[in-house]
Design an enzyme around this catalytic site. Structure first.
Site, PDB file in Angstrom:
ATOM      1  N   CYS A   1      37.886  31.381  25.861  1.00  0.00           N
ATOM      2  CA  CYS A   1      38.997  31.458  25.234  1.00  0.00           C
ATOM      3  C   CYS A   1      39.164  30.390  23.929  1.00  0.00           C
ATOM      4  O   CYS A   1      39.135  29.874  23.690  1.00  0.00           O
ATOM      5  CB  CYS A   1      39.895  31.312  26.584  1.00  0.00           C
ATOM      6  SG  CYS A   1      40.661  32.594  27.608  1.00  0.00           S
TER       7      CYS A   1
ATOM      8  N   ASP B   1      44.934  22.745  48.410  1.00  0.00           N
ATOM      9  CA  ASP B   1      44.696  21.036  48.390  1.00  0.00           C
ATOM     10  C   ASP B   1      45.699  20.509  49.371  1.00  0.00           C
ATOM     11  O   ASP B   1      45.836  19.850  50.168  1.00  0.00           O
ATOM     12  CB  ASP B   1      44.559  20.678  46.748  1.00  0.00           C
ATOM     13  CG  ASP B   1      44.351  19.413  47.754  1.00  0.00           C
ATOM     14  OD1 ASP B   1      43.388  19.120  47.627  1.00  0.00           O
ATOM     15  OD2 ASP B   1      44.845  18.384  46.317  1.00  0.00           O
TER      16      ASP B   1
END
Lengths: 156, 156, 156, 156, 156, 156
Positions: free
Chosen positions: A78, A128
């Site tokens: 990218c 998480d």
């Protein structure tokens, strides 16, 4: 296939040259879902999506905003881009939470990967914060919803 | 719900204190899929999964390895850990590619998020390398398959 | 060849598993040179190695110290390590500057790559600070001088 | 010396002001070599430059691509730049491998340091993947081959 | 002066060797204030410390948590540490907000700089979220309140 | 309050959209102080501000320069910017050191946070280098002195 069907394949990774493209206003939206066991989701909803680790919604928004900025550091091919705006929408639905990330930029290449990375990391942040309740969580349906400003638009 | 059902909820994000936990050998495995339109997948397979941006398989493995190491920088509440080993398996199936990431560590907290982040970023890297062919790509089924070494094991 | 001659080769990158190794005190030293055209070197020496961008010596030391800490983020297959000490020696010689980096750690794997990365980045920093005077600069002889604490020692 | 001979020296590091320069198309190429003991090089060549840690060539290309993007984070006085393209050529020669990195950018300052950093880190990655076979490896001849687009061109 | 009065001074930066120190439980607390013009503070309080950029309190907590983990990347001479827990307290007082950061670690060196960096970055984040209302903001009194676990304790 | 008094408050963090703003030359200056016990300051001055960890002044300048470049990675809601120049002034006064950071950029949004972050991290670096002598150090008066190039100027 949209475009570029006659590309020359290569064994060799490269960050392709976009130097001759024009700078245009780019926008992309991507979304995904994180699914919960019913019992976990009900508990989260009763607690206004607060856990012992804080607010799922606030924390995952910030995780997504910051990850969108890190995209060119995370994805090898990218291009670095100067994002002009990023937005995350976190919407609880039935036993799942929907995450949508919108990214804007003035640049020579699109911001699809930034939007996908932002949505993906926001979902991982929710995972998480909830993994103490269950590991039967699943992130699905990560996809581009919309892009505008490049050679071809998508979605709408 | 596996554990910790009586947690005190909080408005406030924190990186929870794991100082009193024991250092144990930790392992976790997570996987996901990236789906392709049939025509795109056939072209990729005919080209040995090489594109104009290089080898999908080699590049995404490295993206995943590096992302697993960045997990505590990407996810706000994750503890920094010294990973002792990381492995990515990228397996083409029918119109989709399966990504599995295995992470090992000697630590006070598990490596589930590292395995999930590694798998997720490897899939995003494949997306990035194939988006010139189609944006009808989708990343699904990101989940933990296995973890061992903490208070409770998972999977098997 | 020192060791490990019968390794199984693989198409697939991985961060190899060091989980079963012992934690030992590790040390490594690496060095390189940066060469200057005589006229440039004399000017630098007359100016006490100060340029319009500041002190070559102070700045490159700090660049090297910080790069050694970033090694596992820069090199895809390096394990994250908690360095316990790092030191850079920058020594002007005749038309060249010698850079030596010493790294220490208590860990399951050696710190050769940290020492090599620290020396290499310190040299690149010197290049950056001197490139306004000439681009006929060259970095050479980057090598390990010494390592201790693993399966086999080196140099000494 | 090419230019800027009358600079004012300073004790003080700074990231020099390029605000009044024009944005131009910039390109730079840098290269280096990594040398191997003959026995090691033959083994690598017989194994198509695959090791127990994966493909030397693929992995080092990606390491170099990613490092070029990190240059302004690694080198204290480098300006952040939006690279438009990066390319690595890894060419085995006799008992050595040649690494060349090409970087392009539209910017107010050149991309020499990005090309040098990309080549340097690709070579360090090869070192990391081969150090199990020998530590008698050496990285040499890191230099700029070509730059275009600034006040003065170089090479050709 | 607490300790180490007879240190040898040096022109040369280094990350000092802590290899021979023992691993102990470390804790540190640091705090600071950010001051507001009265009119701005009243508006913030009336809006529950929400702005057009979101919740000051939630966002700055996360900024501080993440910055504490980045300390060794931000401060050139700090050792990398595996923090075991981090906590931020953000408390509005009269025309100012108090920020306290608590950091814990099992390590060979203290976590003062991590606590100071966490508090400092949380305050900078609040500044960033309020600068549209006034630039007459000031961050003061950044100091260590408490540390325990090293050669000498402090505060308490 | 300078501007934007009628903003819509939101629970939700976002990186606000600056896409429609013009690119202008931006400059900002921020400063702070670090205070020392008299005995420590005298010792530092007698030693030309050199410590066992190197030169306070050189090291903190570089820390500040590098931190200014990291601002958008440290502060969740800051836009990534391509800084064109950064400068740190470190001036010993009576029992304190003044730190001023100047940042320049051509961009759609100002560089106040970059200047404040640069000054703040330079001060933290000085703290880190002096904490062996005393923990009675304090960083104060962190504020913007000057900004130019946006909707409203400040200071002067």
């Amino acid at each position: 296939m949209d475009e570029n069907q006659n590309v020359v394949i290569s064994q060799k990774s490269s960050m392709v040259d976009v130097g001759d493209k024009n700078i245009t206003k780019r926008i992309a939206k991507a979304s995904c879902y994180i699914h919960f066991p019913e019992q976990v989701f009900q508990m989260l909803r009763q607690n206004d999506f607060l856990t012992h680790k804080g607010s799922i919604i606030n924390t995952s928004i910030i995780a997504g905003l910051m990850a969108a900025k890190k995209t060119s550091d995370i994805l090898p091919l990218c291009h670095p881009l100067q994002l002009t705006g990023t937005n995350l929408d976190i919407t609880p639905e039935e036993n799942k939470i929907r995450i949508e990330c919108t990214v804007k930029c003035d640049g020579k290449t699109g911001v699809e990967m930034e939007a996908l990375t932002g949505a993906s990391v926001a979902a991982l942040c929710i995972y998480d914060m909830c993994k103490a309740f269950s590991h039967d969580l699943e992130i699905t349906d990560l996809k581009l919803n919309y892009k505008k400003g490049g050679k071809s638009d998508y979605g709408g």
